[in-house]
Scaffold this motif. Sequence first.
Motif, PDB file in Angstrom:
ATOM      1  N   ASP A  71      32.997  59.980   4.813  1.00  8.77           N
ATOM      2  CA  ASP A  71      33.963  59.742   4.417  1.00  8.77           C
ATOM      3  C   ASP A  71      33.807  60.113   3.169  1.00  8.77           C
ATOM      4  N   ALA A  72      33.368  59.903   2.527  1.00  5.74           N
ATOM      5  CA  ALA A  72      32.602  60.577   0.679  1.00  5.74           C
ATOM      6  C   ALA A  72      32.860  61.934   1.017  1.00  5.74           C
ATOM      7  N   ASP A  73      31.445  61.856   2.490  1.00  2.22           N
ATOM      8  CA  ASP A  73      31.430  63.472   2.486  1.00  2.22           C
ATOM      9  C   ASP A  73      32.467  64.082   2.496  1.00  2.22           C
ATOM     10  N   LYS A  74      33.595  63.995   3.422  1.00  2.00           N
ATOM     11  CA  LYS A  74      34.307  65.069   3.067  1.00  2.00           C
ATOM     12  C   LYS A  74      35.387  64.641   2.646  1.00  2.00           C
ATOM     13  N   SER A  78      29.649  63.334  -3.064  1.00  2.00           N
ATOM     14  CA  SER A  78      27.666  62.962  -2.687  1.00  2.00           C
ATOM     15  C   SER A  78      27.459  61.441  -3.885  1.00  2.00           C
ATOM     16  N   ILE A  79      26.622  60.476  -2.549  1.00  2.00           N
ATOM     17  CA  ILE A  79      26.358  59.666  -2.836  1.00  2.00           C
ATOM     18  C   ILE A  79      24.438  59.485  -3.197  1.00  2.00           C
ATOM     19  N   ARG A  80      24.496  59.576  -4.573  1.00  2.00           N
ATOM     20  CA  ARG A  80      22.938  59.159  -5.041  1.00  2.00           C
ATOM     21  C   ARG A  80      22.683  58.119  -4.399  1.00  2.00           C
ATOM     22  N   TYR A 109      16.053  56.388   1.990  1.00  2.00           N
ATOM     23  CA  TYR A 109      15.168  57.681   2.451  1.00  2.00           C
ATOM     24  C   TYR A 109      14.796  57.590   3.849  1.00  2.00           C
ATOM     25  N   ASN A 110      14.377  56.518   4.135  1.00  2.00           N
ATOM     26  CA  ASN A 110      13.993  55.742   5.608  1.00  2.00           C
ATOM     27  C   ASN A 110      15.592  55.697   5.818  1.00  2.00           C
ATOM     28  N   PHE A 111      16.568  55.475   5.624  1.00  2.00           N
ATOM     29  CA  PHE A 111      17.603  54.684   6.289  1.00  2.00           C
ATOM     30  C   PHE A 111      18.366  56.833   6.283  1.00  2.00           C
ATOM     31  N   VAL A 112      18.534  57.167   5.393  1.00  2.00           N
ATOM     32  CA  VAL A 112      19.097  58.933   6.065  1.00  2.00           C
ATOM     33  C   VAL A 112      17.889  59.426   6.728  1.00  2.00           C
ATOM     34  N   HIS A 115      18.938  58.190  10.741  1.00  2.00           N
ATOM     35  CA  HIS A 115      20.154  58.636  10.716  1.00  2.00           C
ATOM     36  C   HIS A 115      20.329  60.352  11.140  1.00  2.00           C
ATOM     37  N   PRO A 116      20.053  61.109  11.955  1.00  2.00           N
ATOM     38  CA  PRO A 116      20.153  62.644  11.903  1.00  2.00           C
ATOM     39  C   PRO A 116      21.524  62.824  11.205  1.00  2.00           C
ATOM     40  N   ALA A 117      22.997  61.810  11.017  1.00  2.00           N
ATOM     41  CA  ALA A 117      24.172  62.488  11.367  1.00  2.00           C
ATOM     42  C   ALA A 117      24.127  62.723   9.389  1.00  2.00           C
ATOM     43  N   LEU A 118      22.588  62.172   8.873  1.00  2.00           N
ATOM     44  CA  LEU A 118      22.994  61.702   7.322  1.00  2.00           C
ATOM     45  C   LEU A 118      22.270  63.150   6.734  1.00  2.00           C
ATOM     46  N   ARG A 119      22.471  64.060   6.700  1.00  2.00           N
ATOM     47  CA  ARG A 119      21.220  65.112   6.468  1.00  2.00           C
ATOM     48  C   ARG A 119      21.777  65.045   4.788  1.00  2.00           C
ATOM     49  N   THR A 120      20.404  65.239   3.472  1.00  2.00           N
ATOM     50  CA  THR A 120      20.407  65.633   2.893  1.00  2.00           C
ATOM     51  C   THR A 120      20.974  67.067   2.044  1.00  2.00           C
ATOM     52  N   ARG A 121      22.206  67.096   1.149  1.00  2.00           N
ATOM     53  CA  ARG A 121      22.678  68.620   1.231  1.00  2.00           C
ATOM     54  C   ARG A 121      22.718  68.867  -0.671  1.00  2.00           C
ATOM     55  N   TYR A 122      22.506  70.038  -0.828  1.00  2.00           N
ATOM     56  CA  TYR A 122      21.996  70.214  -1.994  1.00  2.00           C
ATOM     57  C   TYR A 122      23.495  71.409  -2.442  1.00  2.00           C
TER      58      TYR A 122
END
Length: 158
Positions: A71-74, A78-80, A109-112, A115-122
């Motif tokens: 939801d935050a991403d939409k 970005s949540i650190r 880090y391990n949580f992300v 869960h493949p739905a949460l991938r890091t974006r720059y």
Amino acid sequence: MPLSQENRMQMAIHVYKSKQIQYQSKAAGVFGVPRSTLQDWLKGMKSRSETRANCHELTAHEEVLIKHLLDADKRGLSIRPEFLRGMAQILLRERTQDPTTTIGVNWAYNFVKRHPALRTRYNRRITYQRAKQENLMVIKQWFETMHEAIQEHGIHED
């Protein structure tokens, strides 16, 4: 085909409990398993395959965290990882009712990673040309031009 260590451990436990072999160390030696592990299993400790890893303390709340992050991403936020870890820390302490319970440093880090739905974006810097086009007057003019073209050519909404 050789037996797995777990099968050999089960057999060692069986022969020790049935008094076919009197000593734990001898049962461990006969079946080729570590004596300390055999002792642990005899005391009731579960095998590694039967227990969850320590990083899964919030399994019941992970869906809530994932939903919040998406939801935050939409919304463009970005949540650190530090903030994610803080949210998880609050949930864990609430769940366990223990204010001293902590989550590991690498938990986020391990949580992300789990869960493949949460991938890091720059985030990338916006280019000058794109920023220049975000002028409200330019956008308003574009919509007016589109509206005029629709009216002029009689284009239907469908």
